[in-house]
Design a protein around this motif. Structure first.
Motif, PDB file in Angstrom:
ATOM      1  N   GLY A 107       2.700  13.055 -14.136  1.00 56.68           N
ATOM      2  CA  GLY A 107       1.575  13.018 -13.716  1.00 56.68           C
ATOM      3  C   GLY A 107       1.537  11.932 -12.396  1.00 56.68           C
ATOM      4  O   GLY A 107       0.531  11.846 -11.674  1.00 56.68           O
ATOM      5  N   LEU A 108       2.487  11.128 -12.417  1.00 65.28           N
ATOM      6  CA  LEU A 108       2.479  10.001 -11.316  1.00 65.28           C
ATOM      7  C   LEU A 108       3.599  10.000 -10.382  1.00 65.28           C
ATOM      8  O   LEU A 108       4.585  11.012 -10.895  1.00 65.28           O
ATOM      9  CB  LEU A 108       2.854   8.787 -12.221  1.00 65.28           C
ATOM     10  CG  LEU A 108       1.513   8.317 -13.029  1.00 65.28           C
ATOM     11  CD1 LEU A 108       1.844   7.151 -14.023  1.00 65.28           C
ATOM     12  CD2 LEU A 108       0.517   8.274 -12.167  1.00 65.28           C
ATOM     13  N   SER A 136       3.264  15.139   0.176  1.00 69.31           N
ATOM     14  CA  SER A 136       2.291  14.181   0.451  1.00 69.31           C
ATOM     15  C   SER A 136       1.364  13.604  -0.711  1.00 69.31           C
ATOM     16  O   SER A 136       0.899  12.399  -0.545  1.00 69.31           O
ATOM     17  CB  SER A 136       1.366  14.685   1.475  1.00 69.31           C
ATOM     18  OG  SER A 136       0.787  15.987   0.758  1.00 69.31           O
ATOM     19  N   SER A 137       0.962  14.688  -1.725  1.00 69.51           N
ATOM     20  CA  SER A 137       0.298  13.893  -2.814  1.00 69.51           C
ATOM     21  C   SER A 137       0.947  12.788  -3.526  1.00 69.51           C
ATOM     22  O   SER A 137       0.363  11.841  -4.172  1.00 69.51           O
ATOM     23  CB  SER A 137       0.073  14.998  -3.674  1.00 69.51           C
ATOM     24  OG  SER A 137       1.128  15.551  -4.487  1.00 69.51           O
ATOM     25  N   ASP A 138       2.441  12.803  -3.706  1.00 69.13           N
ATOM     26  CA  ASP A 138       2.922  11.693  -4.575  1.00 69.13           C
ATOM     27  C   ASP A 138       2.677  10.388  -3.578  1.00 69.13           C
ATOM     28  O   ASP A 138       2.766   9.248  -3.972  1.00 69.13           O
ATOM     29  CB  ASP A 138       4.602  11.991  -4.739  1.00 69.13           C
ATOM     30  CG  ASP A 138       4.491  12.597  -5.946  1.00 69.13           C
ATOM     31  OD1 ASP A 138       3.654  12.940  -6.807  1.00 69.13           O
ATOM     32  OD2 ASP A 138       5.748  13.327  -6.146  1.00 69.13           O
ATOM     33  N   LEU A 143       0.101   5.127  -2.754  1.00 70.20           N
ATOM     34  CA  LEU A 143      -0.720   4.277  -1.498  1.00 70.20           C
ATOM     35  C   LEU A 143      -1.851   3.627  -2.195  1.00 70.20           C
ATOM     36  O   LEU A 143      -2.289   2.621  -2.243  1.00 70.20           O
ATOM     37  CB  LEU A 143      -0.887   4.904  -0.409  1.00 70.20           C
ATOM     38  CG  LEU A 143       0.500   5.212   0.485  1.00 70.20           C
ATOM     39  CD1 LEU A 143       0.264   6.086   1.656  1.00 70.20           C
ATOM     40  CD2 LEU A 143       1.181   3.744   0.983  1.00 70.20           C
ATOM     41  N   GLU A 144      -2.553   4.842  -2.947  1.00 67.94           N
ATOM     42  CA  GLU A 144      -3.794   4.435  -3.579  1.00 67.94           C
ATOM     43  C   GLU A 144      -3.739   3.475  -4.810  1.00 67.94           C
ATOM     44  O   GLU A 144      -4.535   2.725  -5.113  1.00 67.94           O
ATOM     45  CB  GLU A 144      -4.345   5.770  -4.311  1.00 67.94           C
ATOM     46  CG  GLU A 144      -4.891   6.733  -3.412  1.00 67.94           C
ATOM     47  CD  GLU A 144      -5.161   8.116  -3.940  1.00 67.94           C
ATOM     48  OE1 GLU A 144      -5.232   8.373  -5.158  1.00 67.94           O
ATOM     49  OE2 GLU A 144      -5.393   8.845  -2.962  1.00 67.94           O
ATOM     50  N   MET A 145      -2.560   3.510  -5.270  1.00 69.13           N
ATOM     51  CA  MET A 145      -2.081   2.682  -6.591  1.00 69.13           C
ATOM     52  C   MET A 145      -1.951   1.066  -5.919  1.00 69.13           C
ATOM     53  O   MET A 145      -1.755   0.086  -6.859  1.00 69.13           O
ATOM     54  CB  MET A 145      -0.989   3.016  -7.071  1.00 69.13           C
ATOM     55  CG  MET A 145      -1.316   4.334  -7.938  1.00 69.13           C
ATOM     56  SD  MET A 145       0.022   5.264  -8.677  1.00 69.13           S
ATOM     57  CE  MET A 145       0.644   4.004 -10.139  1.00 69.13           C
ATOM     58  N   GLY A 146      -1.845   0.821  -4.639  1.00 67.49           N
ATOM     59  CA  GLY A 146      -1.732  -0.633  -3.973  1.00 67.49           C
ATOM     60  C   GLY A 146      -0.452  -0.980  -3.789  1.00 67.49           C
ATOM     61  O   GLY A 146      -0.168  -1.940  -3.656  1.00 67.49           O
ATOM     62  N   PHE A 147       0.446   0.271  -3.560  1.00 68.71           N
ATOM     63  CA  PHE A 147       1.899  -0.019  -3.123  1.00 68.71           C
ATOM     64  C   PHE A 147       2.063  -1.121  -2.032  1.00 68.71           C
ATOM     65  O   PHE A 147       3.126  -1.971  -2.240  1.00 68.71           O
ATOM     66  CB  PHE A 147       2.729   1.177  -2.843  1.00 68.71           C
ATOM     67  CG  PHE A 147       4.236   1.107  -2.773  1.00 68.71           C
ATOM     68  CD1 PHE A 147       4.916   0.569  -3.758  1.00 68.71           C
ATOM     69  CD2 PHE A 147       4.751   0.981  -1.444  1.00 68.71           C
ATOM     70  CE1 PHE A 147       6.416   0.531  -3.372  1.00 68.71           C
ATOM     71  CE2 PHE A 147       5.723   0.675  -1.221  1.00 68.71           C
ATOM     72  CZ  PHE A 147       6.897   0.508  -1.756  1.00 68.71           C
ATOM     73  N   ILE A 148       1.530  -0.617  -0.846  1.00 68.00           N
ATOM     74  CA  ILE A 148       1.859  -1.814   0.229  1.00 68.00           C
ATOM     75  C   ILE A 148       1.574  -3.116  -0.141  1.00 68.00           C
ATOM     76  O   ILE A 148       2.301  -4.163   0.097  1.00 68.00           O
ATOM     77  CB  ILE A 148       1.024  -1.226   1.621  1.00 68.00           C
ATOM     78  CG1 ILE A 148       1.229  -0.022   1.873  1.00 68.00           C
ATOM     79  CG2 ILE A 148       1.008  -2.265   2.617  1.00 68.00           C
ATOM     80  CD1 ILE A 148       0.578   0.668   3.128  1.00 68.00           C
TER      81      ILE A 148
END
Length: 168
Positions: A107-108, A136-138, A143-148
């Motif tokens: 799921g991740l 693109s969903s991965d 990115l939503e998880m704060g990767f940058i």
């Protein structure tokens, strides 16, 4: 110390992230920081989080299972499977979120990392990290998880480690 050169780009059309980062250290030290668990644990997680390696076998066919640990002790597990390793040059690996035993969490996001090390001078190393996603969903989820923000902070931790310890 001057601010290191960094280029962080997201290519949503091709499901890729590229990070190019300069470090004020010779390639041998930067390589060790990426390939030895006792050093990785000192910089990989963005503060105030920490990294705890459960196991690491840094070779082609080897793996790294580790947890990012919150200040409250919450653990988020990941696994890196090394596909190609060329000492002081680079490595390619599959990266996925997992449970404590290293079983993938489907799921991740999963991604493929290609990390290259280039000694631009005796005291400077440029690390190029190219991350590819199957869809693109991965990419969007990471990115939503704060990767940058998280990866940028971790790379700053690596700067501090390289500066604080003149040799390892």
């Amino acid at each position: 110390m001057s601010t290191p050169t960094m280029n962080f780009s997201v290519d949503k059309e091709n499901n890729k992230i590229q990070v190019i980062r300069e470090f004020s250290a010779p390639v041998s030290r930067v390589w060790k920081a990426w390939s030895q668990p006792e050093l990785l644990d000192q910089w990989w997680a963005p503060e105030p989080w920490t990294t705890q390696t459960k196991e690491m076998d840094f070779r082609e066919g080897g793996k790294w299972i580790y947890a990012m640990v919150s200040p409250e002790g919450e653990k988020h597990w990941s696994r890196t499977d090394f596909q190609m390793v060329k000492t002081l040059v680079g490595f390619t690996a599959l990266d996925a979120f997992t449970d404590e035993k290293g079983n993938k969490n489907t799921g991740l996001p999963e991604s493929t990392w290609n990390v290259e090390f280039d000694e631009s001078s005796i005291e400077t190393t440029v690390v190029s990290v190219n991350i590819e996603f199957d869809d693109s969903s991965d990419l969007d989820k990471l990115l939503e998880m704060g990767f940058i923000e998280g990866f940028s902070a971790a790379l700053q931790n690596l700067d501090r480690l390289l500066e604080a310890q003149e040799s390892f």
